[in-house]
Each structure stands twice: as C-alpha cells, then as structure tokens.
Write a protein that holds these residues in place. Sequence first.
Motif, short mmCIF file in Angstrom:
data_model
loop_
_atom_site.label_atom_id
_atom_site.label_comp_id
_atom_site.label_asym_id
_atom_site.label_seq_id
_atom_site.Cartn_x
_atom_site.Cartn_y
_atom_site.Cartn_z
N ILE A 41 0.84 -1.20 0.00
CA ILE A 41 0.00 0.00 0.00
C ILE A 41 0.88 1.25 0.00
O ILE A 41 0.63 2.21 -0.74
CB ILE A 41 -0.95 0.01 1.21
N GLN A 42 1.93 1.24 0.81
CA GLN A 42 2.83 2.40 0.87
C GLN A 42 3.53 2.61 -0.47
O GLN A 42 3.65 3.74 -0.94
CB GLN A 42 3.85 2.21 2.00
N MET A 43 3.96 1.53 -1.12
CA MET A 43 4.62 1.65 -2.42
C MET A 43 3.66 2.23 -3.46
O MET A 43 4.03 3.10 -4.24
CB MET A 43 5.14 0.28 -2.87
N LEU A 44 2.43 1.76 -3.45
CA LEU A 44 1.41 2.32 -4.36
C LEU A 44 1.22 3.81 -4.09
O LEU A 44 1.14 4.61 -5.02
CB LEU A 44 0.09 1.58 -4.20
N ARG A 45 1.15 4.16 -2.84
CA ARG A 45 0.96 5.56 -2.46
C ARG A 45 2.11 6.42 -2.96
O ARG A 45 1.90 7.50 -3.50
CB ARG A 45 0.84 5.62 -0.94
N TRP A 46 3.33 5.92 -2.77
CA TRP A 46 4.51 6.67 -3.24
C TRP A 46 4.52 6.84 -4.74
O TRP A 46 5.04 7.81 -5.26
CB TRP A 46 5.78 5.94 -2.83
N GLN A 47 3.97 5.88 -5.45
CA GLN A 47 4.01 5.91 -6.91
C GLN A 47 2.75 6.51 -7.52
O GLN A 47 2.40 6.23 -8.65
CB GLN A 47 4.27 4.50 -7.45
N GLY A 48 2.05 7.31 -6.74
CA GLY A 48 0.90 8.03 -7.26
C GLY A 48 -0.42 7.28 -7.16
O GLY A 48 -1.42 7.71 -7.72
N GLY A 49 -0.42 6.12 -6.50
CA GLY A 49 -1.67 5.40 -6.25
C GLY A 49 -1.95 4.25 -7.18
O GLY A 49 -2.91 3.51 -6.96
N ALA A 50 -1.14 4.07 -8.23
CA ALA A 50 -1.41 2.98 -9.17
C ALA A 50 -0.11 2.45 -9.77
O ALA A 50 0.82 3.22 -10.02
CB ALA A 50 -2.34 3.45 -10.28
N MET A 51 -0.09 1.15 -9.97
CA MET A 51 1.05 0.47 -10.62
C MET A 51 0.51 -0.80 -11.27
O MET A 51 -0.57 -1.26 -10.93
CB MET A 51 2.12 0.07 -9.59
N THR A 52 1.32 -1.37 -12.14
CA THR A 52 0.95 -2.68 -12.65
C THR A 52 1.39 -3.73 -11.62
O THR A 52 2.23 -3.45 -10.76
CB THR A 52 1.64 -2.99 -13.99
N MET A 53 0.82 -4.90 -11.72
CA MET A 53 1.19 -5.99 -10.81
C MET A 53 2.69 -6.27 -10.92
O MET A 53 3.36 -6.47 -9.90
CB MET A 53 0.38 -7.24 -11.17
N SER A 54 3.22 -6.27 -12.14
CA SER A 54 4.65 -6.53 -12.33
C SER A 54 5.52 -5.46 -11.70
O SER A 54 6.54 -5.76 -11.08
CB SER A 54 4.98 -6.64 -13.83
N ARG A 58 8.15 -6.02 -8.64
CA ARG A 58 9.56 -5.63 -8.76
C ARG A 58 9.96 -4.65 -7.67
O ARG A 58 11.00 -4.81 -7.03
CB ARG A 58 9.82 -5.00 -10.14
N GLN A 59 9.12 -3.66 -7.40
CA GLN A 59 9.43 -2.65 -6.40
C GLN A 59 9.54 -3.24 -5.00
O GLN A 59 10.31 -2.77 -4.18
CB GLN A 59 8.38 -1.54 -6.40
N THR A 60 8.73 -4.23 -4.72
CA THR A 60 8.74 -4.83 -3.39
C THR A 60 9.65 -6.05 -3.32
O THR A 60 9.72 -6.70 -2.27
CB THR A 60 7.32 -5.24 -2.96
N LYS A 61 10.31 -6.36 -4.45
CA LYS A 61 11.23 -7.50 -4.54
C LYS A 61 10.54 -8.80 -4.13
O LYS A 61 11.07 -9.60 -3.38
CB LYS A 61 12.49 -7.25 -3.71
N PRO A 150 10.19 7.40 -4.67
CA PRO A 150 8.78 7.82 -4.67
C PRO A 150 8.54 8.95 -5.65
O PRO A 150 9.33 9.89 -5.74
CB PRO A 150 8.56 8.30 -3.24
N LEU A 151 7.45 8.84 -6.43
CA LEU A 151 7.04 9.95 -7.30
C LEU A 151 6.51 11.07 -6.44
O LEU A 151 6.60 12.23 -6.77
CB LEU A 151 5.95 9.49 -8.27
N VAL A 152 5.93 10.67 -5.33
CA VAL A 152 5.38 11.61 -4.36
C VAL A 152 6.35 11.58 -3.18
O VAL A 152 6.69 10.52 -2.68
CB VAL A 152 3.98 11.18 -3.91
N SER A 153 6.80 12.74 -2.75
CA SER A 153 7.71 12.77 -1.61
C SER A 153 7.02 12.17 -0.40
O SER A 153 5.80 12.25 -0.27
CB SER A 153 8.16 14.20 -1.30
N PRO A 154 7.79 11.57 0.52
CA PRO A 154 7.18 11.01 1.72
C PRO A 154 6.33 12.04 2.47
O PRO A 154 5.29 11.71 3.01
CB PRO A 154 8.37 10.55 2.56
#
Length: 159
Positions: A41-54, A58-61, A150-154
């Motif tokens: 959830i935090q990774m999605l939030r940092w990346q603007g709220g949306a990402m692909t499953m892949s 990758r981001q969460t290893k 993060p695309l969005v700063s913490p």
Amino acid sequence: MKSTKTQELLLNLMPMWNYQIAKPFKQLLDEGVSLEMYYCIQMLRWQGGAMTMSQLARQTKMPKQQMTKLVNRLVEQRLVSRTDDLLDRRVINIQLTKEGLEYMDHFLENEGSFSRFLDKLDEEQKEKFRKALEIMFEVFLQTSGDIDPPLVSPEAAKR
C-alpha cells in the motif's frame, strides 16, 4: 568510519528499533493486514496510487506469484482494486482505493504507536532523530538498486 563499526552499530540498533519502532507499529495494523500488505500500500501511495502488478512485484522485490496472493488479500480488504489493462490483456493494474488511502492516513494521524518512544525525547532530540531518519531514507533510496524513488515525496504522500 570502518565497515565493522557500522555493522556493529546496525547490529546494536536492530533490537532497539524492533522494540521501540517496529513492534509498536505492527500493533497498529488492522486484523488481517500484514506488514507486506502495508508495504505494498505504501509503495502504491509513493508511486501516485497505481502500478501494474509486475511493477509492484519488482518494487517490493517479491515474486509475482506471491504478489498475486498478497494483492488478492488487499482486494478482499478493499484497500486496492485490480483492473485489466485496456491495451494489453496480460497487464493487471493495481490501484489504491479510497479505503486504502484512508487506511494509510490513519497511520499519520495516530501517533500512539510511537508516542511512548517519542515522548521520551526533548525537542532537540526529536529534531536530530527526524534528520537521522531523513538521511537513512535518502541512503536507502540511493542504494536500493531497482526500487524507484517515490514519485510523491514522503511528506507529500501524507495527504
């Protein structure tokens, strides 16, 4: 500073970090929400709220199979939604829901998990601690390899 001194400091810090930061934080997680789910959830939030499953895997290893199971649990909790990509049916988009954003806001508004620790610090110590955390965050981002910053700063992600 010698590497061995740094390792010694890290090894000394880990139990204290666990008892004063990590353990109280885990107690804030709702029933059925794991740390890994929170990280997603935090990774999605940092990346603007949306990402692909892949991208999320990758981001969460995390292996894609494990990510699929984790996202299924997040969907069941209504913290994220999953949609097929209109241009490529192989791509699955994951997006934070309103409930997911509210869930994250609850951590920012609830200082209770860290208050026992933070209340022991005077204002000068709190400022030093905050600056140390900012430095650690920056170092982790610089050394994380294939994790996108993060695309969005913490700080901005707090809203």
